[in-house]
Design a protein around this motif. Structure first.
Motif, PDB file in Angstrom:
ATOM      1  N   ALA A 173      52.647  44.456 -14.880  1.00 18.55           N
ATOM      2  CA  ALA A 173      51.837  43.400 -14.265  1.00 18.55           C
ATOM      3  C   ALA A 173      50.417  43.410 -14.818  1.00 18.55           C
ATOM      4  N   ASN A 174      49.836  42.226 -14.867  1.00 16.47           N
ATOM      5  CA  ASN A 174      48.448  42.098 -15.316  1.00 16.47           C
ATOM      6  C   ASN A 174      47.473  42.179 -14.144  1.00 16.47           C
ATOM      7  N   VAL A 175      47.902  41.689 -12.991  1.00 10.31           N
ATOM      8  CA  VAL A 175      47.152  41.783 -11.732  1.00 10.31           C
ATOM      9  C   VAL A 175      48.169  42.066 -10.636  1.00 10.31           C
ATOM     10  N   LEU A 176      47.795  42.885  -9.665  1.00 10.35           N
ATOM     11  CA  LEU A 176      48.707  43.209  -8.568  1.00 10.35           C
ATOM     12  C   LEU A 176      48.087  42.830  -7.233  1.00 10.35           C
ATOM     13  N   ILE A 177      48.880  42.176  -6.394  1.00 16.75           N
ATOM     14  CA  ILE A 177      48.488  41.870  -5.022  1.00 16.75           C
ATOM     15  C   ILE A 177      49.326  42.766  -4.124  1.00 16.75           C
ATOM     16  N   VAL A 178      48.671  43.636  -3.367  1.00 16.18           N
ATOM     17  CA  VAL A 178      49.384  44.589  -2.517  1.00 16.18           C
ATOM     18  C   VAL A 178      49.155  44.220  -1.059  1.00 16.18           C
ATOM     19  N   VAL A 179      50.244  43.881  -0.367  1.00 14.66           N
ATOM     20  CA  VAL A 179      50.183  43.382   0.999  1.00 14.66           C
ATOM     21  C   VAL A 179      50.790  44.421   1.935  1.00 14.66           C
ATOM     22  N   ALA A 180      49.998  44.909   2.891  1.00 18.68           N
ATOM     23  CA  ALA A 180      50.512  45.966   3.779  1.00 18.68           C
ATOM     24  C   ALA A 180      49.778  45.966   5.112  1.00 18.68           C
ATOM     25  N   GLY A 181      50.531  46.292   6.161  1.00 17.21           N
ATOM     26  CA  GLY A 181      49.953  46.443   7.488  1.00 17.21           C
ATOM     27  C   GLY A 181      49.909  47.908   7.868  1.00 17.21           C
ATOM     28  N   MET A 182      50.107  48.188   9.178  1.00 12.54           N
ATOM     29  CA  MET A 182      50.025  49.566   9.679  1.00 12.54           C
ATOM     30  C   MET A 182      48.703  50.200   9.228  1.00 12.54           C
ATOM     31  N   SER A 215      42.869  48.203  11.307  1.00  9.37           N
ATOM     32  CA  SER A 215      43.085  49.552  10.772  1.00  9.37           C
ATOM     33  C   SER A 215      43.448  49.505   9.293  1.00  9.37           C
ATOM     34  N   SER A 216      44.322  48.580   8.902  1.00  8.63           N
ATOM     35  CA  SER A 216      44.689  48.482   7.495  1.00  8.63           C
ATOM     36  C   SER A 216      43.526  47.956   6.655  1.00  8.63           C
TER      37      SER A 216
END
Length: 252
Positions: A173-182, A215-216
């Motif tokens: 990947a050239n750019v990464l979007i990281v989506v996360a809760g908790m 919190s995330s």
């Protein structure tokens, strides 16, 4: 639009009193279209590279229909309406048959022309399946803006081996979007594995002490991994817009 000002600019270009680049700079400041209830910024694509996007919550169906109608009449641009309900989609379909609804992403896209896709990829990663609606908002937005997008879902830190088995995908990947809760730890882990920009999106997914995503958000802001930037809670659209700018800039 200020028609007389536009005619004056075109006349100066024709008479070689003004070069095309200078005229383009002046076009960037031309007025918006005032509908009374909305002021449509038709020249945003000239200034920012992308047309104005319709944020649907808080707008009446009639106002949304009016905005879409005028945007279509002005120019053959693609239109993106974010945080759209099925009801909004049905209303837009009364204006144009070119509308498509992405239910998970809560996004309506009106495609009026094909946009060439980038050769470099944006990778959208989620911690869990509960994060997918925000991730899909990011993915659909990035695709609509002309990017090649790949998805890597449900690879959170609770089963870190799932992520580590896909390191080749991360590296491509050239750019990464990281989506996360908790606790939002996934963004730090990914940031520590790759040499590309990571845009972290905290989500409101989590139990009580998650505080609706706070919190995330704080965890991502305090990431010890370098190269991690953070957008607001559940802001998949904002992450995609930024990722697209980075992706296309590096492509040049």
């Amino acid at each position: 639009m200020d028609i007389e000002r536009l005619r004056d600019l075109l006349g100066k270009v024709k008479n070689e009193e003004l070069d095309i680049d200078s005229a383009l700079e002046k076009l960037k400041t031309l007025p918006y279209e005032d509908l009374g209830y909305a002021k449509i910024d038709h020249h945003r694509a000239i200034r920012n590279g992308y047309p104005e996007v319709i944020y649907c919550p808080g707008k009446s169906l009639e106002h949304i229909k009016g905005i879409v109608k005028h945007m279509i009449e002005y120019k053959d641009n693609n239109i993106l309406a974010s945080r759209a309900s099925k009801e909004v989609y049905e209303a837009i379909k009364e204006v144009t048959d070119d509308a498509e609804y992405y239910e998970l992403a809560r996004t309506v896209v009106v495609m009026k022309k094909d946009i060439p896709k980038t050769s470099k990829k944006i990778l959208v990663v989620t911690g869990g399946t509960a994060d997918i609606p925000v991730a899909e908002e990011a993915a659909v937005t990035a695709e609509t803006l002309g990017n090649t997008v790949e998805r890597l879902y449900d690879v959170g830190v609770a089963g870190i081996h799932r992520l580590l088995s896909k390191t080749d995908v991360l590296m491509q990947a050239n750019v990464l979007i990281v989506v996360a809760g908790m606790e939002g730890a996934l963004a730090s882990v990914v940031g520590g594995l790759v040499d590309k920009p990571v845009i972290a999106v905290p989500t409101s997914v989590g139990y009580g002490a998650n505080f609706g995503g706070l919190s995330s958000l704080l965890c991502m802001l305090n990431s010890c991994a370098s190269g991690v930037g953070v957008v607001n809670i559940d802001n998949g659209f904002g992450a995609a817009y930024l990722a697209s700018m980075i992706n296309k800039l590096s492509g040049e």
